[in-house]
Scaffold this active site. Structure first.
Site, mmCIF file in Angstrom:
data_model
loop_
_atom_site.group_PDB
_atom_site.id
_atom_site.type_symbol
_atom_site.label_atom_id
_atom_site.label_comp_id
_atom_site.label_asym_id
_atom_site.label_seq_id
_atom_site.Cartn_x
_atom_site.Cartn_y
_atom_site.Cartn_z
ATOM 1 C CD GLN A 78 -3.051 0.957 2.165
ATOM 2 O OE1 GLN A 78 -3.179 -0.038 2.850
ATOM 3 N NE2 GLN A 78 -3.845 1.999 2.279
ATOM 4 C CG PHE A 79 1.275 3.744 -3.617
ATOM 5 C CD1 PHE A 79 1.140 5.114 -3.770
ATOM 6 C CD2 PHE A 79 0.358 2.909 -4.239
ATOM 7 C CE1 PHE A 79 0.106 5.641 -4.531
ATOM 8 C CE2 PHE A 79 -0.675 3.416 -4.997
ATOM 9 C CZ PHE A 79 -0.808 4.798 -5.139
ATOM 10 C CB THR A 80 -2.066 5.280 -0.096
ATOM 11 O OG1 THR A 80 -2.538 4.117 0.580
ATOM 12 C CG2 THR A 80 -2.466 5.233 -1.571
#
Length: 150
Positions: A78-80
């Site tokens: 999850q790059f966010t």
């Protein structure tokens, strides 16, 4: 590396309507990888996660770790988790590592976690749109950051 760890009584990940991973009791781990992350972050984070005493004992107190209980885990990239919201209303993700750097680190993290637990773990599909379902047990949600190591 940042990880959001949720103690769950069940969790699953689906891609395109097909379930790719599911667990009963254990941990759902959302993993964000930053450009500066490397093998030392993987080592610290996998050791910390597997040793966290956030699973219940016979009296329901948080006294056991995944290593103690043999619990299961799912890891979802999850790059966010590296969103910067300092300016304006649109998050910037410039601190998140690009896919060609983060995918190998994600796979290494999953392998290291699996090795520490002595069993296969569930995984999301890197870079895919995923539907993540969970029943948060407690609720218990912990944030870890390998840059802060708190």
């Amino acid at each position: 590396m940042r990880a959001v760890i949720q103690r769950v009584s069940s969790a699953s990940v689906a891609v395109g309507g097909k379930v790719v991973s599911s667990i009963e009791s254990g941990l759902l781990i959302f993993l964000g990888i930053e450009e500066v992350d490397d093998a030392t972050d993987i080592e610290w984070l996998t050791k910390k996660i597997t040793s966290l005493r956030i699973l219940g004992d016979a009296e329901g107190r948080m006294n056991h770790s995944l290593l103690d209980t043999g619990g299961s885990a799912i890891v979802v990239s999850q790059f966010t988790l590296h969103a910067n919201t300092k300016k304006g209303n649109r998050p910037s993700f410039t601190r998140a590592a690009p896919p060609d750097q983060s995918e190998p680190l994600y796979q290494q993290f999953c392998t290291a976690l699996s090795n520490r637990l002595g069993e296969e773990i569930g995984k999301g599909r890197f870079g895919a749109m995923m539907d993540v379902s969970l029943v948060n047990d407690g609720p218990v949600t912990i944030l870890l950051d390998s840059r802060k190591r708190e």
